[in-house]
Design an enzyme around this catalytic site. Structure first.
Site, PDB file in Angstrom:
ATOM      1  N   ASP A   1      23.127 -84.991  10.528  1.00  0.00           N
ATOM      2  CA  ASP A   1      23.091 -85.503  11.897  1.00  0.00           C
ATOM      3  C   ASP A   1      22.504 -84.499  12.876  1.00  0.00           C
ATOM      4  O   ASP A   1      22.311 -83.326  12.549  1.00  0.00           O
ATOM      5  CB  ASP A   1      24.512 -85.918  12.334  1.00  0.00           C
ATOM      6  CG  ASP A   1      25.588 -84.900  11.930  1.00  0.00           C
ATOM      7  OD1 ASP A   1      25.239 -83.752  11.605  1.00  0.00           O
ATOM      8  OD2 ASP A   1      26.774 -85.270  11.938  1.00  0.00           O
TER       9      ASP A   1
ATOM     10  N   ASN B   1      39.185 -87.608  13.522  1.00  0.00           N
ATOM     11  CA  ASN B   1      39.265 -89.070  13.711  1.00  0.00           C
ATOM     12  C   ASN B   1      38.731 -89.839  12.490  1.00  0.00           C
ATOM     13  O   ASN B   1      38.581 -91.047  12.542  1.00  0.00           O
ATOM     14  CB  ASN B   1      38.497 -89.483  14.974  1.00  0.00           C
ATOM     15  CG  ASN B   1      37.003 -89.207  14.870  1.00  0.00           C
ATOM     16  OD1 ASN B   1      36.537 -88.610  13.899  1.00  0.00           O
ATOM     17  ND2 ASN B   1      36.250 -89.635  15.871  1.00  0.00           N
TER      18      ASN B   1
ATOM     19  N   HIS C   1      35.728 -89.400  11.141  1.00  0.00           N
ATOM     20  CA  HIS C   1      34.272 -89.593  11.076  1.00  0.00           C
ATOM     21  C   HIS C   1      33.657 -88.771   9.951  1.00  0.00           C
ATOM     22  O   HIS C   1      34.192 -87.761   9.508  1.00  0.00           O
ATOM     23  CB  HIS C   1      33.592 -89.353  12.439  1.00  0.00           C
ATOM     24  CG  HIS C   1      33.433 -87.929  12.834  1.00  0.00           C
ATOM     25  ND1 HIS C   1      33.156 -87.546  14.122  1.00  0.00           N
ATOM     26  CD2 HIS C   1      33.506 -86.761  12.135  1.00  0.00           C
ATOM     27  CE1 HIS C   1      33.049 -86.241  14.186  1.00  0.00           C
ATOM     28  NE2 HIS C   1      33.261 -85.744  12.998  1.00  0.00           N
TER      29      HIS C   1
ATOM     30  N   GLU D   1      31.303 -92.765  13.720  1.00  0.00           N
ATOM     31  CA  GLU D   1      32.583 -92.763  14.413  1.00  0.00           C
ATOM     32  C   GLU D   1      33.375 -94.034  14.096  1.00  0.00           C
ATOM     33  O   GLU D   1      32.777 -95.065  13.767  1.00  0.00           O
ATOM     34  CB  GLU D   1      32.338 -92.704  15.935  1.00  0.00           C
ATOM     35  CG  GLU D   1      31.555 -91.489  16.408  1.00  0.00           C
ATOM     36  CD  GLU D   1      32.384 -90.213  16.490  1.00  0.00           C
ATOM     37  OE1 GLU D   1      33.333 -90.044  15.697  1.00  0.00           O
ATOM     38  OE2 GLU D   1      32.065 -89.371  17.349  1.00  0.00           O
TER      39      GLU D   1
HETATM   40  P1  PGA Z   1      34.340 -79.301  11.714  1.00  0.00           P
HETATM   41  O1  PGA Z   1      33.684 -80.728  11.837  1.00  0.00           O
HETATM   42  O2  PGA Z   1      33.888 -78.752  10.419  1.00  0.00           O
HETATM   43  O3  PGA Z   1      33.792 -78.526  12.878  1.00  0.00           O
HETATM   44  O4  PGA Z   1      35.821 -79.507  11.783  1.00  0.00           O
HETATM   45  C1  PGA Z   1      33.779 -81.579  10.744  1.00  0.00           C
HETATM   46  C2  PGA Z   1      33.181 -82.897  11.125  1.00  0.00           C
HETATM   47  O5  PGA Z   1      33.290 -83.291  12.293  1.00  0.00           O
HETATM   48  O6  PGA Z   1      32.614 -83.557  10.247  1.00  0.00           O
END
Ligand code: PGA
Length: 243
Positions: free
Chosen positions: A67, A136, A138, A143
């Site tokens: 992404d 959450n 995702h 999302e």
């Molecule tokens: P993080 O993000 O490694 O910064 O916790 C993980 C994600 O949002 O996929």
């Protein structure tokens, strides 16, 4: 879905790093899917360390990142492209032409998403996809929602996601873009093999839902339950919270 836990994040990174290096050696034209975020940092450091120690050749490897923020691209502070250049790519000999990345500054973002899908297909698909998980649920920037878009697309970011990303913008959530481009869950699920990494106390609930919950668009990571080859790698801070 298989699940393995490690006493520390460093031990997790060492085990996964070794596995990826072995895969690169066995299959020099390996196609990797890569995440950004706090989670893969220890893994990237480990891969860089082993590469230096053992002179690993990455010249045939292709990569596709998950992404990118809309309006940000190569050279921009806060872009995922810059994150990956600084923390991974510049330390290895992957040819720039082999690095697949969404460009959030492309003039036509829908066309950019289509280009990305074609590039993944032209590379023969992703062999090994590494993923983090959002609190959450995702995956990439897919999302929680009423419905999910299967292919690479433009998304509006949830506020918890923007808050979690403030880290890359000097802690200022106002500077975190409101939109992003992301591989879709369908594209992700086409990878031949998937490894999801989760470490740190904050991920306990999300991993519980991933392993024990139903499949729902309200928790995009749950779709990984439908894939035949997913390995979940946890540190004990997460594993200790599982029921
Ligand atoms: P993080 O993000 O490694 O910064 O916790 C993980 C994600 O949002 O996929």
């Amino acid at each position: 879905m298989t699940c393995e836990s490690f006493p520390t994040e460093a031990e997790l990174a060492a085990a996964l790093g070794r596995r990826i290096i072995d895969a690169v050696r066995q299959r020099p034209r390996l196609v990797l899917g890569l995440p950004t975020g706090r989670t893969p940092l220890a893994l990237y450091q480990e891969l860089i360390r082993i590469t230096g120690d053992e002179r690993v050749d990455w010249s045939g490897v292709r990569t596709f990142n998950l992404d990118e923020f809309v309006h940000l691209g190569p050279g921009d502070r806060g872009s995922y492209r810059t994150f990956m250049e600084e923390r991974f790519f510049k330390h290895l000999n992957i040819p720039p032409a082999n690095i697949g990345f969404l460009d959030g500054r492309a003039p036509d973002l829908d066309a950019e998403c289509e280009r990305y899908e074609r590039a993944v297909t032209a590379a023969g698909g992703i062999d090994l996809m590494m993923l983090g998980i959002g609190v959450n649920g995702h995956i990439g920037f897919n999302e929680p929602s009423e419905s999910l878009v299967a292919r690479t697309h433009r998304v509006t970011l949830d506020e918890p996601t923007r808050a979690a990303n403030a880290l890359w913008f000097d802690g200022d959530v106002q500077r975190v873009p409101r939109e992003a481009l992301t591989m879709g869950m369908g594209t992700i699920l086409q990878a031949r093999e998937i490894v999801l990494i989760a470490s740190g106390e904050a991920k306990g609930e999300a991993v519980t839902a991933l392993l024990r919950g139903g499949v729902t668009t309200r928790f995009p990571a749950s779709f990984l339950q439908l894939h035949p080859r997913v390995q979940v790698m946890l540190d004990d801070l997460v594993a200790g919270q599982l029921p």
